[in-house]
Write a protein that holds these residues in place. Structure first.
Motif, PDB file in Angstrom:
ATOM      1  N   TYR A 480       0.849  -1.188   0.000  1.00 56.89           N
ATOM      2  CA  TYR A 480       0.000   0.000   0.000  1.00 56.89           C
ATOM      3  C   TYR A 480       0.880   1.231   0.000  1.00 56.89           C
ATOM      4  O   TYR A 480       2.077   1.163   0.313  1.00 56.89           O
ATOM      5  CB  TYR A 480      -0.929   0.008   1.227  1.00 56.89           C
ATOM      6  N   ARG A 481       0.291   2.362  -0.354  1.00 59.88           N
ATOM      7  CA  ARG A 481       0.991   3.636  -0.230  1.00 59.88           C
ATOM      8  C   ARG A 481      -0.010   4.763  -0.111  1.00 59.88           C
ATOM      9  O   ARG A 481      -1.172   4.645  -0.534  1.00 59.88           O
ATOM     10  CB  ARG A 481       1.927   3.886  -1.408  1.00 59.88           C
ATOM     11  N   LYS A 482       0.485   5.852   0.463  1.00 61.83           N
ATOM     12  CA  LYS A 482      -0.393   6.999   0.658  1.00 61.83           C
ATOM     13  C   LYS A 482      -0.243   7.917  -0.545  1.00 61.83           C
ATOM     14  O   LYS A 482       0.872   8.112  -1.036  1.00 61.83           O
ATOM     15  CB  LYS A 482       0.068   7.734   1.910  1.00 61.83           C
ATOM     16  N   ILE A 483      -1.333   8.474  -1.003  1.00 63.92           N
ATOM     17  CA  ILE A 483      -1.239   9.485  -2.049  1.00 63.92           C
ATOM     18  C   ILE A 483      -2.080  10.686  -1.636  1.00 63.92           C
ATOM     19  O   ILE A 483      -2.959  10.590  -0.787  1.00 63.92           O
ATOM     20  CB  ILE A 483      -1.729   8.988  -3.431  1.00 63.92           C
ATOM     21  N   GLU A 484      -1.757  11.812  -2.238  1.00 65.08           N
ATOM     22  CA  GLU A 484      -2.479  13.019  -1.906  1.00 65.08           C
ATOM     23  C   GLU A 484      -2.776  13.725  -3.211  1.00 65.08           C
ATOM     24  O   GLU A 484      -1.866  13.964  -4.012  1.00 65.08           O
ATOM     25  CB  GLU A 484      -1.539  13.887  -1.060  1.00 65.08           C
TER      26      GLU A 484
END
Ligand code: ATP
Ligand code: MG
Length: 868
Positions: A480-484
């Motif tokens: 998983y990874r965070k995106i903005e």
């Protein structure tokens, strides 16, 4: 040696070294959020380097179509100004995926150049990476030692990170590299100054031809380097530069890659190409023959010029070519499209996508030319106005914001504004222009930026897509990874087993949710990134390592599948009815409707549309079962007659979807048999660009709703008209209406006649004229007639009529001819119109003004009376 032979020798050489020869990947990239176009040979193999995908051979060689016009590699400004940078060029490459490394790469490069191509050894220089303390990287002494086998040390040049550390983009695979440069100067020139001193110094005859990249690292989003799972070789040789070296030329444009195109431009424009570097006409010709290739190849791979994204980049390149030919070759009518045939003759054998779509490419370019030339003509008029305004105010600098507006909203080239301004001894406020440009850039950046963090890997296992067979499954999160982005923060997850279909092939991505006892997480969208199915969720589960149950939204999926399958049937029917020139050029398949774009050169007739609809519905009713060939060799599929799309990247094994005679290579999801489609209905047929038609249609429930809606409408009409025979009833109404209209007209005329009789007696006589001010509700046309009659029949008269027909204030003024030299209707009306916030005009004899403020009519009336 011809360029064709040079390319072939490269491929043959590496085939003899056990390399698998593969075709070029499309120039336009579809599922890579970090890159729009292939900018090097390695783009299509990125996943092999990152370990996301197994290479189909550990040794591969090819010629890759590249485009360097945006992002990290952007050569646009050099193109045409120098002789060896192109927008679109071919990169010859050989690859090792975890197989051979530096020594063989160096040995073979040397063997090919000096023994096969027979480039004199004394013309070659090489460079190696000197190391970089800030990155903690050592000098590449290994490569240096391998080179020493072939060249003396003074021919090995140390290079810095800029030249000798290759990176594809801001992140991704990278590593030190070793370049090979060739010195093409004459003996006298060489005697004067050593080639060694000219390497990497922008000398047009001492150029880099080949770069051998030793891929060892992956650049992460935070800028740090990590070791790749294995070491690889990635080489790239500029094909056009190699041709220059081997054909004994001093410019890429003098090789047979470009000379037929240049000859055609000479013939069409009457301008002779002299090859001089700074000559504007020569620069323009180089720009044209370069840009036509970039644009043609992009269109062939399915990227049409458009107003956003990759399409916009292509449109800008084409417009650049048009404005160069307009300015420097004085070509004011479309002609670039005529180069497509020449290009096809030159390259269509190796790149069949060009030959097969010659007509479409030609049409699209021609249409773009016509429309941009119009823009230029219109822009010239606007610019002229800006210039006049500036001169009138005694200034000599054109406002930057206005020139920018001309450029930004109308696409009028800023360079052209500059030149025209200079011709009039004016300049442009460059600072103001730059400021506007910057503002615009920050605006668009804001819209598009999304910050992406590095993946957090929980499980290295490859992902599996199970969504062809099931809509629900037990699963876990692999990474998983965070995106903005502009909508806020989200998480992207990659599931070990994904039932969610990732947007692709026009079909939208699945939605649904994943859940376990700790909660439910909605899947907002699912997209493909390189080879991964990436789903989007708002919040990350507290324990991402837990087991989840994943469920696809079945309703949305079912309706989408019906639309996807019927798209295949539509495609087949179109080819049958219109001809096999019909090729898919884009599609959208969602749950509510489908959109299908295809090449076809005229508007479809009503009969054609009906025939298509009937043919498709016949197949729907026949309930043809889906035959899915999930994994068959591409060769077999093509032999069976499967439709493949240009610009699509296919593996050796493909999935083929068959419904009866319709066979397409397709990764989408489909109904089990065609009866599930329900009913197919075309809603519209239109054009999206030259040579491209668009059909929008519905099926299944939506189609049912559509017909149900029609029925309700019909019933309402029956009730309103109190008849079952709506058609006849409406015909009667139309006839009646026409009759009544004529009667009303007649009536109005008679009324006006009476009115004018009375009005004529109401003029008030002043010293040397008579005046009438009247209010009325008669319509504009009638008032105009009246005023003309009044001014004709009443000598020395001014007639002012204020009307409020249809609640719109209007003032009309007539001045009789014998008074026109003393009074002006236009001025009178202008003054009165202020009261109704109106504008208008006319001449001395008659003028009108319509306004926005109905209440103001009374004031205008009083004002008019005050004249009396
Ligand atoms: P240069 O410094 O000349 O711009 P580069 O370092 O950008 O070259 P690479 O990215 O290493 O080049 O690409 C490999 C090879 O592709 C180069 O050695 C060159 O022969 C060729 N090449 C690169 N850019 C272009 C271009 N714009 N047009 C034609 N050939 C090119
Ligand atoms: Mg470069």
């Amino acid at each position: 040696m011809t360029s064709q032979q040079i390319r072939q020798q490269f491929l043959d050489f590496f085939q003899s070294k056990q390399h698998l020869i593969v075709p070029s990947a499309p120039i336009v990239l579809k599922d890579d959020p970090t890159l729009m176009f292939s900018n090097s040979g390695m783009t299509q193999f990125k996943d092999y380097f990152l370990g996301y995908q197994e290479p189909k051979s550990v040794r591969i060689a090819d010629s890759q179509k590249c485009l360097r016009v945006s992002g990290k590699h952007n050569d646009l400004d050099d193109v045409g100004r120098d002789t060896y940078h192109h927008t679109m060029f071919e990169m010859l490459g050989n690859w090792s995926f975890g197989d051979y490394f530096k020594e063989e790469a160096i040995d073979w490069a040397w063997e090919l150049l000096t023994e096969v191509y027979k480039i004199p050894k004394e013309n070659l220089y090489v460079s190696i990476f000197e190391g970089d303390a800030s990155e903690n990287l050592d000098k590449d002494t290994e490569a240096q030692n391998f080179w020493k086998k072939f060249v003396t040390e003074d021919r090995i040049i140390n290079g810095n990170k800029k030249d000798n550390f290759w990176e594809m983009g801001e992140s991704g695979p990278c590593g030190p590299c070793s370049e090979i440069h060739v010195d093409l100067r004459s003996e006298e020139e060489k005697a004067k100054i050593s080639g060694r001193d000219l390497v990497n110094n922008d000398h047009p005859q001492v150029v880099e031809v080949w770069n051998l990249v030793f891929m060892e690292f992956n650049r992460k989003a935070d800028g740090s380097l990590e070791n790749l799972p294995a070491k690889h070789i990635d080489t790239g040789m500029g094909f056009e530069r190699l041709c220059m070296a081997l054909q004994g030329k001093s410019s890429n444009y003098d090789t047979d890659v470009f000379s037929p195109l240049i000859e055609k431009v000479e013939q069409l424009s009457g301008v002779k190409y002299t090859g001089i570097l700074e000559n504007e006409k020569d620069i323009a010709i180089r720009v044209l023959v370069d840009h036509i290739r970039a644009v043609s190849f992009a269109i062939a791979d399915g990227q049409l010029p458009s107003n956003n994204g990759a399409g916009y980049v292509i449109r800008r390149i084409l417009r650049r070519a048009i404005s160069y030919s307009y300015r420097f070759l004085d070509m004011k009518t479309p002609f670039l499209f005529e180069l497509v045939a020449v290009l096809k003759n030159q390259m269509g054998d190796y790149f069949p996508e060009l030959s097969k779509q010659e007509k479409l490419i030609t049409e699209v370019i021609k249409e773009e030319e016509i429309s941009f030339l119009k823009t230029i003509e219109y822009g010239l008029i606007r610019l002229d106005a800006i210039i006049k305004e500036t001169q009138k105010s005694g200034k000599s600098v054109l406002p930057g914001a206005e020139v920018f507006e001309l450029y930004d909203t109308f696409g009028f080239p800023a360079d052209l504004s500059r030149i025209i301004a200079e011709e009039k001894q004016l300049s442009i406020d460059e600072k103001g222009f730059e400021e506007e440009m910057l503002k615009q850039k920050t605006r668009s950046k804001k819209d598009s930026t999304s910050k992406v963090q590095d993946w957090v890997i929980l499980d290295e296992k490859p992902q599996e897509f199970v969504g062809y067979d099931t809509l629900e499954t037990e699963t876990s999160i692999n990474r998983y990874r965070k995106i903005e982005n502009k909508d806020g923060e989200f998480f992207q997850i990659v599931l070990s087993k994904s039932p969610f279909y990732a947007e692709g092939g026009g079909q939208i991505g699945d939605r649904g949710f994943i859940e376990n006892i700790n909660g439910e997480f909605e899947i907002l969208e699912t997209r493909r990134e390189n080879n991964l199915i990436v789903s989007l969720i708002k919040n990350l589960p507290e324990d991402p390592t837990a087991v989840f149950y994943a469920k696809v939204n079945a309703d949305l999926r079912k309706n989408t599948e019906a639309n996807h399958s019927v798209t295949h049937l539509l495609h087949e029917a179109l080819r049958e009815v219109l001809g096999t020139h019909v090729e898919q050029k884009g599609s959208f398949v969602g749950p509510d409707y489908l959109r299908f774009d295809f090449s076809h050169f005229s508007k479809m007739s009503e009969e054609e549309l009906q025939t298509i609809e009937q043919m498709v519905n016949k197949k729907v009713k026949a309930n043809i079962a889906l035959q899915e060939f999930r994994n068959i060799p591409i060769k077999e599929a093509m032999e069976k007659g499967a439709m493949a799309l240009f610009g699509e990247k296919y593996g050796d094994n493909v999935r083929m979807i068959q419904f009866g005679d319709s066979r397409e290579l397709c990764g989408g999801t489909h109904v089990k048999s065609t009866a599930e489609i329900g009913h197919f209905k075309i809603l519209s047929e239109s054009s999206t660009a030259a040579g491209i038609r668009r059909i929008e249609a519905i099926s299944g429930e939506k189609s049912q709703e559509y017909f149900a809606g029609l029925e309700v409408e019909m019933k309402n009409l029956n009730q309103l008209l109190k008849t079952k025979d709506v058609e006849k009833s409406v015909q009667n109404l139309i006839a009646e209406n026409a009759q009544l209209k004529a009667e009303v007209e007649q009536f109005k005329k008679e009324k006006a006649k009476e009115e004018i009789h009375i009005w004529k007696t109401e003029y008030i006589t002043k010293e040397n004229f008579q005046i009438l001010v009247k209010k009325t509700s008669m319509d504009a046309a009638t008032v105009k007639d009246l005023v003309f009659q009044l001014k004709k029949e009443t000598p020395k008269s001014i007639s002012i009529i204020l009307s409020d027909a249809d609640q719109k204030p209007m003032i009309s003024v007539g001045v009789s001819a014998d008074l026109e030299s003393d009074y002006n209707a236009g001025n009178l009306v202008k003054d009165l119109a202020k009261e109704i916030q109106g504008g208008g005009g006319g001449n001395a004899g008659f003028a009108t003004a319509g306004g926005k403020k109905l209440e103001g009519l009374e004031n205008a009336f009083q004002k008019a009376l005050s004249i009396i």
